[in-house]
Design a protein around this motif. Structure first.
Motif, mmCIF file in Angstrom:
data_model
loop_
_atom_site.group_PDB
_atom_site.id
_atom_site.type_symbol
_atom_site.label_atom_id
_atom_site.label_comp_id
_atom_site.label_asym_id
_atom_site.label_seq_id
_atom_site.Cartn_x
_atom_site.Cartn_y
_atom_site.Cartn_z
ATOM 1 N N GLU A 90 0.979 -1.332 0.183
ATOM 2 C CA GLU A 90 -0.078 -0.008 0.039
ATOM 3 C C GLU A 90 0.755 1.272 0.000
ATOM 4 O OE1 GLU A 90 -3.110 0.099 -0.430
ATOM 5 O OE2 GLU A 90 -3.480 -2.025 -0.312
ATOM 6 N N ARG A 91 0.496 2.163 -0.864
ATOM 7 C CA ARG A 91 1.181 3.604 -0.970
ATOM 8 C C ARG A 91 0.846 4.348 0.463
ATOM 9 N NH1 ARG A 91 4.112 5.423 -4.391
ATOM 10 N NH2 ARG A 91 3.211 4.084 -5.919
ATOM 11 N N THR A 92 1.836 4.851 1.137
ATOM 12 C CA THR A 92 1.761 5.486 2.400
ATOM 13 C C THR A 92 1.939 7.013 2.159
ATOM 14 O OG1 THR A 92 3.731 5.046 3.035
ATOM 15 C CG2 THR A 92 2.053 3.695 3.689
ATOM 16 N N SER A 93 2.345 7.476 1.095
ATOM 17 C CA SER A 93 2.786 9.071 0.621
ATOM 18 C C SER A 93 2.370 9.328 -0.708
ATOM 19 C CB SER A 93 3.847 9.486 1.289
ATOM 20 O OG SER A 93 5.042 8.608 0.584
ATOM 21 N N GLU A 94 2.128 10.462 -1.041
ATOM 22 C CA GLU A 94 1.566 11.233 -2.115
ATOM 23 C C GLU A 94 2.819 10.864 -3.062
ATOM 24 O OE1 GLU A 94 -1.160 14.603 -3.135
ATOM 25 O OE2 GLU A 94 0.795 15.330 -3.534
ATOM 26 N N LYS A 95 2.667 10.857 -4.304
ATOM 27 C CA LYS A 95 4.089 10.586 -5.088
ATOM 28 C C LYS A 95 3.771 11.581 -6.401
ATOM 29 C CE LYS A 95 6.299 7.025 -8.363
ATOM 30 N NZ LYS A 95 6.459 5.714 -8.486
ATOM 31 N N ARG A 96 4.300 12.423 -6.723
ATOM 32 C CA ARG A 96 4.242 13.255 -8.026
ATOM 33 C C ARG A 96 5.329 13.192 -8.991
ATOM 34 N NH1 ARG A 96 1.706 19.161 -7.936
ATOM 35 N NH2 ARG A 96 1.326 19.365 -10.121
ATOM 36 N N VAL A 97 4.919 12.635 -10.233
ATOM 37 C CA VAL A 97 5.736 12.419 -11.471
ATOM 38 C C VAL A 97 5.524 13.052 -12.762
ATOM 39 C CG1 VAL A 97 6.405 10.134 -10.665
ATOM 40 C CG2 VAL A 97 4.289 10.363 -12.254
ATOM 41 N N LYS A 98 6.559 13.218 -13.596
ATOM 42 C CA LYS A 98 6.397 13.958 -14.816
ATOM 43 C C LYS A 98 6.397 12.957 -15.974
ATOM 44 C CE LYS A 98 7.879 18.514 -13.565
ATOM 45 N NZ LYS A 98 8.770 19.584 -13.719
ATOM 46 N N GLU A 99 5.755 12.999 -17.085
ATOM 47 C CA GLU A 99 5.762 12.378 -18.199
ATOM 48 C C GLU A 99 5.647 13.229 -19.295
ATOM 49 O OE1 GLU A 99 6.156 9.123 -19.173
ATOM 50 O OE2 GLU A 99 6.185 8.195 -17.404
ATOM 51 N N TYR A 100 6.341 12.885 -20.580
ATOM 52 C CA TYR A 100 6.402 13.947 -21.682
ATOM 53 C C TYR A 100 5.712 13.157 -22.914
ATOM 54 C CZ TYR A 100 8.894 16.777 -18.541
ATOM 55 O OH TYR A 100 9.512 17.508 -17.641
ATOM 56 N N ASP A 101 5.263 13.946 -23.702
ATOM 57 C CA ASP A 101 4.607 13.438 -25.121
ATOM 58 C C ASP A 101 4.775 14.317 -26.281
ATOM 59 O OD1 ASP A 101 2.857 12.385 -26.708
ATOM 60 O OD2 ASP A 101 1.273 11.709 -25.643
ATOM 61 N N SER A 102 5.577 14.057 -27.217
ATOM 62 C CA SER A 102 5.471 14.889 -28.097
ATOM 63 C C SER A 102 4.399 15.087 -29.067
ATOM 64 C CB SER A 102 6.562 14.399 -29.104
ATOM 65 O OG SER A 102 6.317 13.105 -29.775
ATOM 66 N N ASN A 103 3.352 14.553 -28.774
ATOM 67 C CA ASN A 103 2.033 14.653 -29.622
ATOM 68 C C ASN A 103 0.990 15.437 -29.081
ATOM 69 O OD1 ASN A 103 2.882 12.173 -31.629
ATOM 70 N ND2 ASN A 103 2.602 11.146 -29.671
ATOM 71 N N ILE A 104 1.404 16.317 -27.992
ATOM 72 C CA ILE A 104 0.257 16.708 -27.342
ATOM 73 C C ILE A 104 0.788 18.383 -27.266
ATOM 74 C CG2 ILE A 104 -0.584 15.135 -26.031
ATOM 75 C CD1 ILE A 104 0.806 16.204 -23.590
ATOM 76 N N GLN A 105 -0.337 19.263 -27.196
ATOM 77 C CA GLN A 105 0.036 20.784 -27.279
ATOM 78 C C GLN A 105 -0.469 21.255 -25.699
ATOM 79 O OE1 GLN A 105 0.620 22.862 -30.105
ATOM 80 N NE2 GLN A 105 1.216 21.071 -30.820
ATOM 81 N N LEU A 106 -1.334 20.373 -25.011
ATOM 82 C CA LEU A 106 -1.600 20.798 -23.655
ATOM 83 C C LEU A 106 -1.411 19.919 -22.494
ATOM 84 C CD1 LEU A 106 -5.222 22.722 -24.753
ATOM 85 C CD2 LEU A 106 -3.122 23.626 -24.192
ATOM 86 N N PRO A 107 -1.107 20.403 -21.384
ATOM 87 C CA PRO A 107 -0.839 19.325 -20.647
ATOM 88 C C PRO A 107 -2.159 18.682 -20.030
ATOM 89 C CG PRO A 107 0.099 21.579 -20.051
ATOM 90 C CD PRO A 107 -0.897 21.778 -21.060
ATOM 91 N N LEU A 108 -1.813 17.635 -19.189
ATOM 92 C CA LEU A 108 -2.874 16.895 -18.671
ATOM 93 C C LEU A 108 -2.522 16.481 -17.274
ATOM 94 C CD1 LEU A 108 -4.898 13.786 -20.051
ATOM 95 C CD2 LEU A 108 -3.593 13.457 -17.904
ATOM 96 N N ILE A 109 -3.390 16.784 -16.378
ATOM 97 C CA ILE A 109 -2.948 16.086 -14.991
ATOM 98 C C ILE A 109 -3.804 14.874 -14.729
ATOM 99 C CG2 ILE A 109 -3.904 16.785 -12.404
ATOM 100 C CD1 ILE A 109 -1.276 18.122 -13.323
#
Length: 440
Positions: free
Chosen positions: A248-267
């Motif tokens: 089980e995860r016990t703390s929030e995790k934040r990561v980044k992914e990159y996509d050359s096919n998009i113009q606008l970010p997604l959360i």
């Protein structure tokens, strides 16, 4: 006027309930362990034959990924008695069509024909199970097909890593659900022919499969053909399947992914959730519907319509055998701050965790699920897949007839408690899915 509209609404709900009839089926086992499910529906002269094997991407071993999905392609190449490259030609010449699909838990193959071609469909599936062509030529050909599919569906598709599960590596630290369903191309390139043969011999057998026949057929004749084509296929030693337990995860995790096919970010806000077999998974489906199913949902109305912070708001559950995945997502409008958007989403989650939803919202959700149930069971193809999935992954074919009963029994209190338990901040992974141009 209002009374008339209310009356029509009641009639519509009643009509849905009337159509949501139980799905009748018969099931039995052959001596070699093949489970057979028959769903007879003579309303249209069409049949579907589906074979589902209990093997998917999670069953692969490190360094040899991609095998499960690869076989989806490889087993449509040809067989001992079907000339290489003639599989689809035979289908189309007899008025049929077919396909296959793979996920982390299972691989299925289906064919749909006019009902007078049932014998052909059964013979072809028995050939696929017993006499496939697994040679270097087939492997080399399908390797290129798989690579092209990956390029089209994932590498070149906007937001493809979210849609096809490549981001699951951030959700699962130990479980094989964290690997891409399609596997790693480098593993397929390095695999030897005997490794492909070993995978087939380990997982493809009658006692690790279910055969479903659905549609317009006569049971006595169907059973005779099934026995004739499948009973002689030898039973093998069942594979040793060990469930990997994910911590089980016990703390929030934040990561980044990159996509050359998009113009606008997604959360994306992602959670590991219970197996699709569990009641809590159904409650999370209800929560997902309340949050973001359609333009009347809470997140869409708030983020897209009212505050103009997003172009799209969505959430979806990927139902899987060991655990499921639940993702809340939003495509940011130009100039929107991602942290500000996350704050707005959190406010709606907190409402679900602290307040009871209204009777009206609960009834709306029930109506949507009933509508979905009717739609999914409106074709024999849909029924065949649901029957096969419920047997092979849940061990209960009759789940198909319990879905609405479960949904309609879910209480507002359960929704609140499950939201508290599974949508807690310390259990989640926040994914900043960004255009490649923002990579530093």
């Amino acid at each position: 006027m209002k009374k008339s509209m209310l009356f029509l609404a009641i009639i519509a709900v009643f009509a849905l309930s009337a159509n949501a009839q139980k799905v009748a089926f018969e099931e039995y086992d052959l001596d070699n362990g093949l489970h057979v499910i028959l769903h007879q529906d003579n309303s249209a002269p069409v049949i579907t034959v589906e074979v589902m094997y209990h093997v998917g991407a999670k069953d692969e071993v490190d360094g040899k990924t991609g095998m499960a999905h690869f076989y989806e392609h490889l087993l449509s190449t040809g067989t001992k008695n079907i000339e290489r490259g003639k599989w689809r030609e035979i289908q189309s010449s007899r008025g049929g069509n077919g396909n296959a699909s793979t996920n982390w838990d299972r691989t299925n193959y289906y064919q749909t024909y006019p009902s007078n071609e049932l014998k052909l469909a059964l013979w072809m599936e028995s050939e696929r199970m017993f006499h496939p062509i697994i040679d270097q030529k087939a492997v080399d050909t399908q390797n290129e097909v798989v690579k092209e599919e990956k390029r089209q569906r994932m590498d070149n598709a906007p937001y493809g890593k979210v849609i096809y599960g490549d981001v699951y590596k951030h959700i699962f630290d130990d479980h094989n659900y964290g690997r891409p369903m399609i596997g790693y191309i480098k593993d397929l390139d390095a695999a030897k022919l005997e490794e492909f043969e070993d995978f087939y011999n380990t997982w493809y057998m009658p006692n690790n499969a279910v055969l479903v026949v659905a549609g317009d057929f006569e049971k006595k004749q169907a059973k005779a053909w099934i026995d004739g084509y499948f009973s002689e296929i030898p039973k093998k030693e069942a594979p040793n399947r060990v469930k990997i337990v994910e911590k089980e995860r016990t703390s929030e995790k934040r990561v980044k992914e990159y996509d050359s096919n998009i113009q606008l970010p997604l959360i994306g806000i992602a959670f590991k959730t219970p197996s699709f077999k569990e009641r809590e998974a159904k409650i999370l489906d209800v929560i997902s519907t309340v949050l973001s199913n359609g333009k009347s949902s809470r997140l869409y109305k708030k983020l897209v319509d009212d505050k103009k912070m997003a172009l799209q708001a969505f959430s979806f559950s990927r139902p899987l055998e060991d655990y499921s995945v639940y993702i809340i997502g939003s495509i940011l409008a130009q100039g929107t701050d991602s942290d500000a958007l996350i704050k707005e989403i959190d406010e709606e989650i907190i409402k679900l965790q602290t307040e009871l939803i209204s009777d009206e919202d609960l009834q709306k959700v029930r109506n949507k699920f009933e509508n979905q149930f009717v739609a999914s069971n409106s074709s024999i193809r849909g029924i065949a897949t649901t029957l096969a999935t419920n047997y092979i992954l849940a061990g209960d074919t009759n789940r198909i007839n319990k879905e609405l009963e479960v949904i309609n029994s879910i209480t507002k209190e359960e929704i609140r408690e499950v939201a508290k338990k599974y949508l807690a901040k310390n259990r989640r992974v926040i994914i900043d899915y960004l255009p490649e141009s923002q990579k530093k």
